[in-house]
Design an enzyme around this catalytic site. Structure first.
Site, mmCIF file in Angstrom:
data_model
loop_
_atom_site.group_PDB
_atom_site.id
_atom_site.type_symbol
_atom_site.label_atom_id
_atom_site.label_comp_id
_atom_site.label_asym_id
_atom_site.label_seq_id
_atom_site.Cartn_x
_atom_site.Cartn_y
_atom_site.Cartn_z
ATOM 1 C CE LYS A 1 0.387 -31.203 50.399
ATOM 2 N NZ LYS A 1 0.682 -32.224 49.958
ATOM 3 C CG ASP B 1 3.830 -33.283 48.231
ATOM 4 O OD1 ASP B 1 4.461 -33.715 49.253
ATOM 5 O OD2 ASP B 1 3.029 -32.628 48.312
#
Ligand code: ATR
Length: 293
Positions: A85, A122
């Site tokens: 990420k 997220d």
């Protein structure tokens, strides 16, 4: 020939499907349940016939080539998970505000004729999950976050941005003291295990990896008899983690990370397909795959 359940960079170099593909990439990736959720969602739309979502095992060294290949070989988008990420954030210059806030990318969109664009869904997933599970709205509330890895950082950033005040605990306190200025946090405060102001706290989130194994302890001692205190574990398997079992035994309200997984996926689906995500279908597919395989 049966298709592999996990693909590699070698497969990607030869990829030549006619319909758009989607994928989740990470290392390890064999446990990912994202294909079940996204393939169930894709099947709801006649005009997405042929679209399919796959798992790819990609190492950190392979990431730059893999991103270029995904963009060139007919992928509409990908999800990125551990350990990619933050590296993807550094590799992809075209980023949505959500990615800039999180300083991480978990969703890439490849649109024809455009540069790959990075998003982080997220934070959205967590906030939607908390709203669905507890009716919890962060503005003006105080939240205790346990853990300062990638999961903890994304929770703290999303919750502060949404108007919460955060107490942040980590076993290694120095990580939190370094991260608060690095992430530009203004309403987030380091706490030690022995001096948590529970009476001000409305929600505690376990974002540590303690609890992935049976027999793991709970990172901090929880208070008893607080029916207004919500306890959320970002882990979703086992459904009842040691942290949640302890919280339930003390009379707290509990929920696990399945709702966050669901809603981060729903938002990514919307980014790639421009369709309203069929959230109930995705949730049923996830629950079946995770708890009743
Ligand atoms: P992720 O990306 O999932 O957040 P990570 O970066 O490996 O995973 O971070 C793991 C987090 O769990 C860290 O906050 C870690 O604490 P340290 O920074 O002190 O290592 C925390 N953690 C892991 N095992 C733990 C345990 N047994 N008790 C308390 N915290 C633990």
């Amino acid at each position: 020939m049966t298709e592999p359940s996990v693909y590699t960079l070698a497969h990607l170099r030869e990829w030549n499907r006619s319909a758009p593909s989607l994928a989740v990439i990470g290392s390890p990736i064999g446990h990912s349940v994202s294909p079940a959720m996204h393939n169930a969602a894709l099947a709801q739309f006649a005009d997405l016939a042929g679209w399919e979502y796959f798992r790819f095992e990609i190492t950190p060294a392979e990431l730059p080539e893999a991103l270029a290949q995904f963009a060139a070989r007919g992928f509409a988008g990908i999800n990125l998970t551990v350990p990619h990420k933050v590296s993807a954030y550094e590799l992809i210059p075209d980023r949505d505000a959500s990615a800039c806030e999180a300083q991480a990318i978990n969703t890439l969109h490849f649109a024809a004729g455009q540069k790959p664009r990075g998003y982080s869904t997220d934070g959205y997933g967590l906030l939607r999950g908390l709203a669905g599970d507890f009716g919890f709205e962060p503005a003006g509330r105080t939240v205790l976050v346990l853990g300062a890895g990638g999961a903890g950082q994304s929770a703290v950033v999303a919750l502060e941005k949404a108007g919460a005040r955060i107490f942040w605990y980590n076993r290694t306190a120095g990580k939190v003291s370094a991260l608060i200025p690095r992430l530009g946090l203004e309403n987030t405060y380091l706490v030690n295990a022995g001096q948590i102001p529970w009476e001000e706290t409305g929600l505690v989130i376990n974002a540590t990896s303690a609890g992935l194994r049976e027999g793991d302890g709970v990172p901090v001692a929880l208070p008893a008899g607080r029916r207004d205190l919500c306890a959320y574990d970002m882990v979703y398997k086992p459904a009842q983690t040691p942290f949640l079992r302890e919280a339930a035994a003390r009379g707290l309200r509990t929920a696990n990370g399945l709702s966050m997984l669901l809603h981060q996926g729903a938002k990514a689906f919307e980014i790639w397909t421009k369709k309203a995500p069929p959230v109930e279908v995705m949730e049923a597919a996830l629950k079946k795959t995770v708890y009743d395989p």
